[in-house]
Motif scaffolding. Structure first.
Motif, PDB file in Angstrom:
ATOM      1  N   GLY A  72      49.855  27.670  34.560  1.00  0.00           N
ATOM      2  CA  GLY A  72      49.071  28.145  33.427  1.00  0.00           C
ATOM      3  C   GLY A  72      48.892  27.082  32.362  1.00  0.00           C
ATOM      4  O   GLY A  72      47.814  26.947  31.770  1.00  0.00           O
ATOM      5  N   LEU A  73      49.939  26.300  32.112  1.00  0.00           N
ATOM      6  CA  LEU A  73      49.860  25.233  31.129  1.00  0.00           C
ATOM      7  C   LEU A  73      48.858  24.171  31.557  1.00  0.00           C
ATOM      8  O   LEU A  73      48.106  23.630  30.736  1.00  0.00           O
ATOM      9  N   THR A  74      48.817  23.896  32.848  1.00  0.00           N
ATOM     10  CA  THR A  74      47.831  22.949  33.369  1.00  0.00           C
ATOM     11  C   THR A  74      46.420  23.486  33.177  1.00  0.00           C
ATOM     12  O   THR A  74      45.483  22.734  32.888  1.00  0.00           O
ATOM     13  N   GLY A  75      46.255  24.804  33.324  1.00  0.00           N
ATOM     14  CA  GLY A  75      44.953  25.413  33.087  1.00  0.00           C
ATOM     15  C   GLY A  75      44.501  25.218  31.649  1.00  0.00           C
ATOM     16  O   GLY A  75      43.324  24.914  31.385  1.00  0.00           O
ATOM     17  N   ILE A  76      45.422  25.371  30.688  1.00  0.00           N
ATOM     18  CA  ILE A  76      45.087  25.147  29.276  1.00  0.00           C
ATOM     19  C   ILE A  76      44.744  23.677  29.056  1.00  0.00           C
ATOM     20  O   ILE A  76      43.812  23.343  28.316  1.00  0.00           O
ATOM     21  N   LEU A  77      45.483  22.774  29.718  1.00  0.00           N
ATOM     22  CA  LEU A  77      45.198  21.346  29.614  1.00  0.00           C
ATOM     23  C   LEU A  77      43.780  21.045  30.096  1.00  0.00           C
ATOM     24  O   LEU A  77      43.067  20.234  29.498  1.00  0.00           O
ATOM     25  N   ALA A  78      43.353  21.697  31.194  1.00  0.00           N
ATOM     26  CA  ALA A  78      42.010  21.456  31.733  1.00  0.00           C
ATOM     27  C   ALA A  78      40.953  21.752  30.672  1.00  0.00           C
ATOM     28  O   ALA A  78      40.015  20.962  30.466  1.00  0.00           O
ATOM     29  N   ILE A 203      39.648  42.546  44.677  1.00  0.00           N
ATOM     30  CA  ILE A 203      40.778  42.305  43.773  1.00  0.00           C
ATOM     31  C   ILE A 203      42.073  41.980  44.507  1.00  0.00           C
ATOM     32  O   ILE A 203      43.116  41.817  43.877  1.00  0.00           O
ATOM     33  N   SER A 204      42.041  41.885  45.833  1.00  0.00           N
ATOM     34  CA  SER A 204      43.290  41.739  46.587  1.00  0.00           C
ATOM     35  C   SER A 204      44.013  40.427  46.320  1.00  0.00           C
ATOM     36  O   SER A 204      45.227  40.349  46.437  1.00  0.00           O
ATOM     37  N   THR A 205      43.261  39.368  45.966  1.00  0.00           N
ATOM     38  CA  THR A 205      43.888  38.077  45.682  1.00  0.00           C
ATOM     39  C   THR A 205      42.938  37.256  44.808  1.00  0.00           C
ATOM     40  O   THR A 205      41.705  37.419  44.902  1.00  0.00           O
ATOM     41  N   PRO A 206      43.460  36.373  43.939  1.00  0.00           N
ATOM     42  CA  PRO A 206      42.605  35.621  43.026  1.00  0.00           C
ATOM     43  C   PRO A 206      41.469  34.809  43.664  1.00  0.00           C
ATOM     44  O   PRO A 206      40.384  34.746  43.081  1.00  0.00           O
ATOM     45  N   ILE A 348      51.308  41.680  33.690  1.00  0.00           N
ATOM     46  CA  ILE A 348      50.225  40.706  33.890  1.00  0.00           C
ATOM     47  C   ILE A 348      50.818  39.335  34.173  1.00  0.00           C
ATOM     48  O   ILE A 348      51.705  38.873  33.453  1.00  0.00           O
ATOM     49  N   ASP A 349      50.338  38.675  35.209  1.00  0.00           N
ATOM     50  CA  ASP A 349      50.784  37.322  35.532  1.00  0.00           C
ATOM     51  C   ASP A 349      49.972  36.342  34.680  1.00  0.00           C
ATOM     52  O   ASP A 349      48.888  35.906  35.053  1.00  0.00           O
ATOM     53  N   TRP A 350      50.510  36.013  33.518  1.00  0.00           N
ATOM     54  CA  TRP A 350      49.772  35.166  32.581  1.00  0.00           C
ATOM     55  C   TRP A 350      49.601  33.749  33.114  1.00  0.00           C
ATOM     56  O   TRP A 350      48.657  33.030  32.735  1.00  0.00           O
ATOM     57  N   ASN A 351      50.481  33.309  33.984  1.00  0.00           N
ATOM     58  CA  ASN A 351      50.334  31.996  34.610  1.00  0.00           C
ATOM     59  C   ASN A 351      49.002  31.928  35.357  1.00  0.00           C
ATOM     60  O   ASN A 351      48.251  30.955  35.248  1.00  0.00           O
ATOM     61  N   VAL A 352      48.708  32.972  36.130  1.00  0.00           N
ATOM     62  CA  VAL A 352      47.452  33.023  36.884  1.00  0.00           C
ATOM     63  C   VAL A 352      46.262  33.143  35.938  1.00  0.00           C
ATOM     64  O   VAL A 352      45.221  32.510  36.138  1.00  0.00           O
ATOM     65  N   ILE A 353      46.407  33.945  34.875  1.00  0.00           N
ATOM     66  CA  ILE A 353      45.307  34.135  33.915  1.00  0.00           C
ATOM     67  C   ILE A 353      44.912  32.802  33.282  1.00  0.00           C
ATOM     68  O   ILE A 353      43.731  32.439  33.237  1.00  0.00           O
ATOM     69  N   ASN A 407      47.283  29.431  47.109  1.00  0.00           N
ATOM     70  CA  ASN A 407      45.910  29.778  47.495  1.00  0.00           C
ATOM     71  C   ASN A 407      44.988  29.841  46.279  1.00  0.00           C
ATOM     72  O   ASN A 407      43.801  29.499  46.375  1.00  0.00           O
ATOM     73  N   THR A 408      45.515  30.245  45.125  1.00  0.00           N
ATOM     74  CA  THR A 408      44.696  30.289  43.903  1.00  0.00           C
ATOM     75  C   THR A 408      44.293  28.881  43.479  1.00  0.00           C
ATOM     76  O   THR A 408      43.125  28.618  43.170  1.00  0.00           O
ATOM     77  N   ALA A 409      45.258  27.952  43.455  1.00  0.00           N
ATOM     78  CA  ALA A 409      44.947  26.571  43.084  1.00  0.00           C
ATOM     79  C   ALA A 409      43.956  25.959  44.065  1.00  0.00           C
ATOM     80  O   ALA A 409      43.017  25.260  43.672  1.00  0.00           O
ATOM     81  N   ALA A 410      44.164  26.222  45.352  1.00  0.00           N
ATOM     82  CA  ALA A 410      43.253  25.685  46.375  1.00  0.00           C
ATOM     83  C   ALA A 410      41.831  26.181  46.150  1.00  0.00           C
ATOM     84  O   ALA A 410      40.859  25.426  46.280  1.00  0.00           O
ATOM     85  N   ALA A 411      41.691  27.471  45.800  1.00  0.00           N
ATOM     86  CA  ALA A 411      40.358  28.038  45.581  1.00  0.00           C
ATOM     87  C   ALA A 411      39.704  27.452  44.333  1.00  0.00           C
ATOM     88  O   ALA A 411      38.509  27.135  44.340  1.00  0.00           O
ATOM     89  N   ILE A 412      40.484  27.305  43.262  1.00  0.00           N
ATOM     90  CA  ILE A 412      39.918  26.784  42.011  1.00  0.00           C
ATOM     91  C   ILE A 412      39.468  25.333  42.182  1.00  0.00           C
ATOM     92  O   ILE A 412      38.500  24.891  41.562  1.00  0.00           O
TER      93      ILE A 412
END
Length: 500
Positions: A72-78, A203-206, A348-353, A407-412
């Protein structure tokens, strides 16, 4: 406990993971312009903008893949990095974290928390296990472990579905006095089924929602609805469920020829709280499906077009998620609210958000910098790819990245990339985008590739060698089927929508 030498080695590795990303970024900044970069730049006075954006992508991707810092922190950095570079405004990058699609994530997380709190998930798993009363070992495993884990992904979390079914299945196997080989096969079938369930619903996976967001920002007026996903994603989930189950019991030899089905205690009647949670869940699911159903009806009968426009405007996919969160927090019984605000927040998984929001901001920046143009120019030099070849390439990229990354990182990382390639080549991005997103949910050969496989490996009932042997065969078979069939499914969807 780590020795001082081991501690220093660990710290050194952690520091190296942190430094690699910024170093890659700096190399892109100071290196001479790559071929065609200057022609592709969209930023006035910054001819190397696409190349610098590539450096930013490499930095963020390396941190996501290695998990050098929290995802999640890396997402904010992006968001911050590309705003500082001037490729996306601060307003745009920060509002990415409140993108409507993020509310779909939060709705799924909160529904899963309500299921867990009131035991609805366990009741559902036990109810599914009762569907088969015969003695065939493979079928007992299918109904007691595979099918419950697969269907519970409807709550929006493959991790939660595996976590719920795993102890129930293990208890049932203990009651049956099953052999170690049979326990291992059943656990593997469970993990594979939960992994396959990632493709079941939108909604089954990000990664599924990553595909939705990228497509809707890439194709003017395009909407990927819950009903649409049943055409392009659900068939792959069903294929994955049966393919993996068959492979597990074909590869692993079990001594049982017949087993006594598990004896399940009679369940107590549904409590009021369980009924209310189920009511909220089915109402939310209905509202998610309704706009797509009316749009489909309007394509068959023009009289429904005004209704379809009204419903689509008033009830976008984020709306049912918001209503579900409100309902679960608002509805109270003598035992209190279905979910307290603390339970909603912790569910809520805030890391994923934060990771997902950062990925959206990065996607905007890569496009506005000219990176998408540059990719298209580079690939155009290789010649034009048809939808099958492009989808196959997209699938291979997404699948490969899931081994070192989630899988979420791979998709993004993968999905916006293949969308850019498709647009540059004049191909509808729906083909490679959906294929890539689905490919990001296939990997199952290692405990690190997907949470359900990590959960069953943690039981100490599964050998890593057998997980790899079964997982690699299942992954390859599913990947080949995906590459061969997904362009056909996407074509059917586009024809229904009247999109060329």
């Amino acid at each position: 406990m780590l020795t001082s030498d081991e501690s220093r080695t660990s710290m050194g590795r952690s520091l190296l993971k942190i430094l690699i990303g910024p170093i890659l970024f700096l190399l892109m900044v100071i290196s001479p312009p790559l071929p065609l970069v200057e022609q592709a730049s969209r930023v006035p006075g910054a001819p190397k903008a696409p190349q610098i954006a590539l450096g930013g992508l490499l930095w963020i991707a390396e941190w996501w893949v290695t998990e050098a810092v929290p995802l999640g922190l890396t997402g904010i950095l992006a968001a911050a990095l590309f705003s500082l570079l001037g490729y996306v405004s601060w307003s745009t990058s920060l509002t990415s974290f409140t993108n409507p699609i993020i509310w779909i994530f939060m709705g799924g997380f909160v529904l899963a928390a309500a299921f867990k709190k009131w035991g609805v998930d366990k009741r559902a798993a036990l109810a599914i296990a009762k569907l088969y009363s015969g003695g065939d070992p493979a079928l007992v495993a299918f109904f007691a472990a595979s099918l419950p884990a697969f269907l519970l992904t409807i709550t929006g979390s493959i991790t939660a579905s595996a976590s719920v079914v795993f102890p129930i299945a293990l208890s049932l196997l203990t009651l049956m006095r099953a052999s170690d080989q049979y326990v291992e096969a059943t656990m593997l079938a469970l993990g594979e089924a939960a992994t396959a369930g990632a493709m079941l619903f939108l909604i089954s996976t990000p990664p599924n929602l990553v595909a939705k967001q990228v497509l809707e920002s890439s194709i003017q007026g395009f909407k990927l609805t819950f009903l649409d996903w049943i055409i392009v994603g659900t068939p792959q989930a069903l294929i994955g469920l049966f393919v993996t189950w068959l492979i597990v019991f074909k590869i692993l030899k079990i001594p049982e020829k017949r087993v006594e089905p598990p004896k399940l205690l009679d369940e107590k009647p549904l409590t009021l709280e369980e009924k209310l949670v189920l009511a909220v869940f089915f109402a939310t699911l209905t509202l998610w499906i309704l706009p797509g159903a009316i749009l489909l009806a309007s394509s068959l009968d023009a009289r429904y077009e005004p209704l379809a426009k009204t419903v689509t405007t008033l009830l976008p996919e984020a709306a049912p998620a918001v209503l579900a969160i409100i309902a679960l927090g608002f509805i109270k019984t003598k035992k209190g609210p279905l979910l307290t605000m603390d339970e909603i927040s912790s569910g809520i998984d805030w890391n994923v958000i934060f990771m997902f929001g950062g990925g959206i901001a990065m996607g905007y920046a890569l496009d506005s910098s000219g990176f998408s143009n540059w990719l298209a120019l580079m690939i155009s030099k290789l010649g034009t790819l048809d939808i099958y070849s492009l989808s196959a390439v997209a699938a291979l990229i997404g699948f490969a990245i899931t081994f070192p990354a989630s899988n979420t990182a791979a998709a993004i990382i993968t999905v916006p990339l293949v969308a850019s390639i498709a647009k540059g080549m004049g191909v509808n991005p729906a083909y490679p985008v959906i294929t890539a997103a689905l490919a990001c949910s296939i990997s199952s050969a290692l405990p690190s590739t997907t949470p359900p496989m990590a959960i069953i490996y943690g039981s100490r009932k599964v050998k890593a060698s057998n997980m790899f042997k079964v997982g690699m065969l299942a992954d390859v078979v599913r990947l080949i089927i995906l590459m061969a069939t997904e362009p056909i499914l996407v074509s059917i969807l586009l024809n229904i929508k009247g999109i060329p």
